[in-house]
Design a protein around this motif. Structure first.
Motif, PDB file in Angstrom:
ATOM      1  N   ARG A  86     -22.744  -9.144  -2.699  1.00 48.60           N
ATOM      2  CA  ARG A  86     -23.007  -7.904  -1.966  1.00 48.60           C
ATOM      3  C   ARG A  86     -24.245  -7.199  -2.515  1.00 48.60           C
ATOM      4  O   ARG A  86     -25.061  -6.671  -1.746  1.00 48.60           O
ATOM      5  CB  ARG A  86     -21.784  -6.982  -2.059  1.00 48.60           C
ATOM      6  N   VAL A  87     -24.405  -7.166  -3.826  1.00 49.25           N
ATOM      7  CA  VAL A  87     -25.598  -6.580  -4.439  1.00 49.25           C
ATOM      8  C   VAL A  87     -26.850  -7.324  -4.000  1.00 49.25           C
ATOM      9  O   VAL A  87     -27.886  -6.717  -3.692  1.00 49.25           O
ATOM     10  CB  VAL A  87     -25.472  -6.581  -5.979  1.00 49.25           C
ATOM     11  N   THR A  88     -26.743  -8.655  -3.936  1.00 47.14           N
ATOM     12  CA  THR A  88     -27.892  -9.470  -3.534  1.00 47.14           C
ATOM     13  C   THR A  88     -28.267  -9.228  -2.077  1.00 47.14           C
ATOM     14  O   THR A  88     -29.437  -8.990  -1.754  1.00 47.14           O
ATOM     15  CB  THR A  88     -27.586 -10.968  -3.751  1.00 47.14           C
ATOM     16  N   GLU A  89     -27.276  -9.242  -1.179  1.00 42.61           N
ATOM     17  CA  GLU A  89     -27.607  -9.108   0.232  1.00 42.61           C
ATOM     18  C   GLU A  89     -27.994  -7.688   0.622  1.00 42.61           C
ATOM     19  O   GLU A  89     -28.650  -7.479   1.647  1.00 42.61           O
ATOM     20  CB  GLU A  89     -26.464  -9.631   1.114  1.00 42.61           C
ATOM     21  N   LYS A  90     -27.642  -6.707  -0.220  1.00 46.51           N
ATOM     22  CA  LYS A  90     -28.060  -5.333   0.030  1.00 46.51           C
ATOM     23  C   LYS A  90     -29.362  -4.974  -0.695  1.00 46.51           C
ATOM     24  O   LYS A  90     -29.867  -3.860  -0.553  1.00 46.51           O
ATOM     25  CB  LYS A  90     -26.953  -4.358  -0.366  1.00 46.51           C
ATOM     26  N   GLY A  91     -29.887  -5.916  -1.472  1.00 49.35           N
ATOM     27  CA  GLY A  91     -31.207  -5.732  -2.074  1.00 49.35           C
ATOM     28  C   GLY A  91     -31.250  -4.889  -3.323  1.00 49.35           C
ATOM     29  O   GLY A  91     -32.282  -4.283  -3.640  1.00 49.35           O
ATOM     30  N   PHE A  92     -30.140  -4.878  -4.108  1.00 44.47           N
ATOM     31  CA  PHE A  92     -30.117  -4.124  -5.359  1.00 44.47           C
ATOM     32  C   PHE A  92     -30.201  -5.023  -6.582  1.00 44.47           C
ATOM     33  O   PHE A  92     -30.083  -4.551  -7.715  1.00 44.47           O
ATOM     34  CB  PHE A  92     -28.846  -3.273  -5.443  1.00 44.47           C
ATOM     35  N   GLY A  93     -30.365  -6.318  -6.368  1.00 44.52           N
ATOM     36  CA  GLY A  93     -30.441  -7.260  -7.476  1.00 44.52           C
ATOM     37  C   GLY A  93     -30.334  -8.679  -6.972  1.00 44.52           C
ATOM     38  O   GLY A  93     -30.406  -8.939  -5.760  1.00 44.52           O
ATOM     39  N   ASN A  94     -30.158  -9.605  -7.909  1.00 50.23           N
ATOM     40  CA  ASN A  94     -29.993 -11.017  -7.566  1.00 50.23           C
ATOM     41  C   ASN A  94     -28.886 -11.623  -8.415  1.00 50.23           C
ATOM     42  O   ASN A  94     -28.564 -11.125  -9.495  1.00 50.23           O
ATOM     43  CB  ASN A  94     -31.294 -11.789  -7.786  1.00 50.23           C
TER      44      ASN A  94
ATOM     45  N   PRO B  35       0.837  -1.204   0.000  1.00 48.81           N
ATOM     46  CA  PRO B  35       0.000   0.000   0.000  1.00 48.81           C
ATOM     47  C   PRO B  35       0.867   1.247   0.000  1.00 48.81           C
ATOM     48  O   PRO B  35       2.017   1.226   0.438  1.00 48.81           O
ATOM     49  CB  PRO B  35      -0.807  -0.125   1.291  1.00 48.81           C
ATOM     50  N   SER B  36       0.314   2.330  -0.514  1.00 55.97           N
ATOM     51  CA  SER B  36       1.062   3.582  -0.545  1.00 55.97           C
ATOM     52  C   SER B  36       1.122   4.208   0.841  1.00 55.97           C
ATOM     53  O   SER B  36       0.132   4.201   1.572  1.00 55.97           O
ATOM     54  CB  SER B  36       0.395   4.568  -1.510  1.00 55.97           C
ATOM     55  N   PRO B  37       2.258   4.792   1.211  1.00 55.18           N
ATOM     56  CA  PRO B  37       2.338   5.521   2.485  1.00 55.18           C
ATOM     57  C   PRO B  37       1.669   6.891   2.404  1.00 55.18           C
ATOM     58  O   PRO B  37       1.527   7.571   3.423  1.00 55.18           O
ATOM     59  CB  PRO B  37       3.843   5.662   2.706  1.00 55.18           C
ATOM     60  N   TYR B  38       1.242   7.290   1.188  1.00 53.07           N
ATOM     61  CA  TYR B  38       0.646   8.620   0.974  1.00 53.07           C
ATOM     62  C   TYR B  38      -0.884   8.553   0.909  1.00 53.07           C
ATOM     63  O   TYR B  38      -1.574   9.256   1.648  1.00 53.07           O
ATOM     64  CB  TYR B  38       1.188   9.239  -0.314  1.00 53.07           C
ATOM     65  N   LEU B  39      -1.424   7.702   0.026  1.00 55.38           N
ATOM     66  CA  LEU B  39      -2.870   7.608  -0.145  1.00 55.38           C
ATOM     67  C   LEU B  39      -3.211   6.353  -0.935  1.00 55.38           C
ATOM     68  O   LEU B  39      -2.509   5.993  -1.892  1.00 55.38           O
ATOM     69  CB  LEU B  39      -3.407   8.841  -0.895  1.00 55.38           C
ATOM     70  N   ASN B  40      -4.307   5.703  -0.534  1.00 53.79           N
ATOM     71  CA  ASN B  40      -4.837   4.537  -1.233  1.00 53.79           C
ATOM     72  C   ASN B  40      -6.330   4.768  -1.444  1.00 53.79           C
ATOM     73  O   ASN B  40      -7.030   5.194  -0.512  1.00 53.79           O
ATOM     74  CB  ASN B  40      -4.615   3.264  -0.418  1.00 53.79           C
ATOM     75  N   ILE B  41      -6.825   4.511  -2.658  1.00 51.37           N
ATOM     76  CA  ILE B  41      -8.220   4.853  -2.956  1.00 51.37           C
ATOM     77  C   ILE B  41      -8.950   3.708  -3.651  1.00 51.37           C
ATOM     78  O   ILE B  41      -8.335   2.876  -4.331  1.00 51.37           O
ATOM     79  CB  ILE B  41      -8.324   6.133  -3.819  1.00 51.37           C
ATOM     80  N   TYR B  42     -10.267   3.696  -3.468  1.00 49.43           N
ATOM     81  CA  TYR B  42     -11.117   2.758  -4.208  1.00 49.43           C
ATOM     82  C   TYR B  42     -12.492   3.380  -4.371  1.00 49.43           C
ATOM     83  O   TYR B  42     -12.856   4.340  -3.681  1.00 49.43           O
ATOM     84  CB  TYR B  42     -11.220   1.409  -3.495  1.00 49.43           C
ATOM     85  N   ALA B  43     -13.265   2.822  -5.299  1.00 52.60           N
ATOM     86  CA  ALA B  43     -14.635   3.285  -5.535  1.00 52.60           C
ATOM     87  C   ALA B  43     -15.612   2.173  -5.183  1.00 52.60           C
ATOM     88  O   ALA B  43     -15.503   1.055  -5.698  1.00 52.60           O
ATOM     89  CB  ALA B  43     -14.820   3.707  -6.992  1.00 52.60           C
ATOM     90  N   TYR B  44     -16.535   2.507  -4.287  1.00 51.37           N
ATOM     91  CA  TYR B  44     -17.600   1.573  -3.912  1.00 51.37           C
ATOM     92  C   TYR B  44     -18.648   2.402  -3.182  1.00 51.37           C
ATOM     93  O   TYR B  44     -18.302   3.110  -2.213  1.00 51.37           O
ATOM     94  CB  TYR B  44     -17.068   0.472  -2.996  1.00 51.37           C
ATOM     95  N   PRO B  45     -19.901   2.381  -3.627  1.00 52.63           N
ATOM     96  CA  PRO B  45     -20.920   3.214  -2.970  1.00 52.63           C
ATOM     97  C   PRO B  45     -21.015   2.923  -1.475  1.00 52.63           C
ATOM     98  O   PRO B  45     -20.905   1.767  -1.049  1.00 52.63           O
ATOM     99  CB  PRO B  45     -22.211   2.818  -3.699  1.00 52.63           C
ATOM    100  N   GLU B  46     -21.236   3.961  -0.709  1.00 46.32           N
ATOM    101  CA  GLU B  46     -21.286   3.831   0.752  1.00 46.32           C
ATOM    102  C   GLU B  46     -22.298   2.772   1.190  1.00 46.32           C
ATOM    103  O   GLU B  46     -22.033   1.986   2.102  1.00 46.32           O
ATOM    104  CB  GLU B  46     -21.633   5.172   1.381  1.00 46.32           C
ATOM    105  N   ASP B  47     -23.458   2.729   0.530  1.00 47.59           N
ATOM    106  CA  ASP B  47     -24.506   1.789   0.918  1.00 47.59           C
ATOM    107  C   ASP B  47     -24.198   0.360   0.516  1.00 47.59           C
ATOM    108  O   ASP B  47     -24.897  -0.568   0.927  1.00 47.59           O
ATOM    109  CB  ASP B  47     -25.846   2.210   0.302  1.00 47.59           C
ATOM    110  N   LEU B  48     -23.161   0.163  -0.296  1.00 48.35           N
ATOM    111  CA  LEU B  48     -22.764  -1.180  -0.713  1.00 48.35           C
ATOM    112  C   LEU B  48     -21.498  -1.635  -0.001  1.00 48.35           C
ATOM    113  O   LEU B  48     -21.252  -2.845   0.118  1.00 48.35           O
ATOM    114  CB  LEU B  48     -22.530  -1.192  -2.231  1.00 48.35           C
TER     115      LEU B  48
END
Length: 434
Positions: A370-378, A215-228
């Motif tokens: 994760r989509v299934t258990e959060k109710g956004f699909g199957n 991992p970077s000692p400066y910053l590490n980033i990812y994209a994933y909606p908060e609700d997911l």
């Protein structure tokens, strides 16, 4: 006022990773800064026409006649016989040679990348990859680690399911343990050899336990909606930031605005987008099966065909092409049938569309669960499901008002925030931090 910053993006050269980087790069340019992409020669000229600087390297292990993404599409052929099976079977039978080539691919262009970094002299480097690339670690410049995949691939925590398992977050921990043990038996020796090379040849410190990257000692980033995201079961580690999305603008990748083909305009039925991803759509057996099943539906389908386009005949209710402008199409449809790639999942939620997820490999299983258990699909196995099972699932989701309301609400929440701009500013801020 800060001087113009030069950001060097080094993504794994697949459509998914490059597209995520583009989403952020667009905003960095809007802020008045400069962006350069480092890509394998197969991508020559693919990004310059959209306003990005581009420098290519040569991976000597690749066929020089291959086009963009062809190397990775062909790599899927090596595991094609396991695609119909579940994640545990894949963990038990993964092609070791294919995985080893995938891991060590990060070293194939390392020396050339060192020269590119010296030539470009960037203020900050953004690496979007699964594995450590020594030239970046040793560059003496600030750098950011970014993952375009599900956060499970990068953030290991005892309360989250094993990466690539697709197991529930409240699942049987013994099942998690079995999967981890099998994965370690398969992957461990290869990652250990990779780690030895990093330490002995390149002088890097040992990889963190259980990880294939530093991992970077400066910053590490990812994209994933908060609700997911998994913030309900694990904290965000130090030096990590989460963003809702890195979606590129709809105009990138095409000169035209997509219009619904005449073939589908005058038909009744809901409009559904189907894509098994830039790699999955090359699988002829899967493509033919989906077409056969969906031809029995009363709905209309827009389908990404990939290399299968010339090998199949489409029924009246399906229109397809080799590639389609996904970010333009998703807002038009009522449902998305997807392989569960991270970009496709996030784009579907951003535009409020429920999903049928047909995972084929790796983190697609995690997104499907994760989509299934959060109710956004199957989720469903597209190879083994009964035709009626998939057709019934489509009808159920289209008529599930609660699910559609959840998708609408997460869309409204995500669209209130310019996540790509927030990510761009976070990257620029790293340059000025002491």
């Amino acid at each position: 006022m800060m001087h113009s910053v030069h950001v060097l993006f080094v993504p794994l050269d697949t459509y998914g990773h490059i597209n995520s980087c583009i989403g952020i790069a667009e905003k960095i340019i809007q802020l008045g800064h400069q962006v350069t992409f480092v890509l394998e020669r197969a991508w020559l000229g693919k990004l310059t026409k959209w306003g990005f600087n581009e420098i290519t390297y040569v991976d000597p292990s690749r066929d020089p006649n291959q086009g963009p993404n062809d190397h990775w599409t062909k790599s899927i052929d090596m595991i094609a016989e396991t695609l119909p099976e579940d994640s545990l079977y894949k963990a038990q039978h993964q092609n070791a040679k294919e995985f080893e080539e995938f891991v060590f691919n990060a070293l194939n262009f390392n020396e050339e990348l060192k020269s590119i970094i010296e030539q470009v002299n960037p203020d900050v480097i953004v690496l979007d990859h699964y594995f450590t690339v020594p030239a970046i670690y040793q560059s003496g410049r600030k750098w950011i680690y970014m993952t375009s995949a599900t956060p499970l691939t990068a953030i290991i925590h005892p309360d989250t399911p094993p990466t690539g398992s697709g197991y529930p977050t409240d699942g049987d921990r013994k099942q998690w343990q079995i999967f981890n043990e099998i994965s370690e038996k398969r992957d461990g020796p290869i990652i250990n050899r990779f780690n030895q090379v990093l330490m002995e040849k390149y002088g890097l410190p040992s990889l963190p336990e259980g990880s294939a990257f530093h991992p970077s000692p400066y910053l590490n980033i990812y994209a994933y909606p908060e609700d997911l995201d998994y913030l309900d079961v694990r904290p965000l580690p130090d030096k990590w930031k989460r963003f809702d999305n890195f979606i590129r603008s709809p105009q990138v990748g095409t000169n035209n605005q997509f219009e619904l083909p005449d073939k589908l305009k005058n038909r009744h039925g809901k409009l559904i987008f189907v894509s098994m991803g830039s790699m999955g759509c090359s699988q002829l057996k899967l493509t033919k099966r989906l077409i056969d099943i969906l031809s029995q539906s009363s709905h209309r389908f827009l389908m990404v065909m990939g290399s299968c386009k010339e090998m199949v005949n489409l029924p009246d209710n399906i229109w397809g092409d080799i590639m389609l402008p996904q970010v333009q199409i998703i807002p038009m449809v009522d449902l998305v049938i997807t392989h569960g790639g991270n970009n496709s999942v996030i784009e579907s939620l951003y535009y409020g569309k429920p999903m049928v997820i047909c995972p084929l490999f790796y983190d697609q299983y995690d997104n499907a669960q994760r989509v299934t258990e959060k109710g956004f699909g199957n989720r469903i196995n597209p190879y083994k499901c009964e035709p009626k099972e998939l057709l019934d699932m489509i009808e159920h989701i289209l008529n599930d008002q609660n699910m559609n309301d959840r998708c609408r609400k997460i869309s409204e929440k995500m669209q209130k925030i310019d996540s790509q701009m927030e990510a761009a500013k976070a990257i620029i801020n790293v340059v000025s931090e002491k």
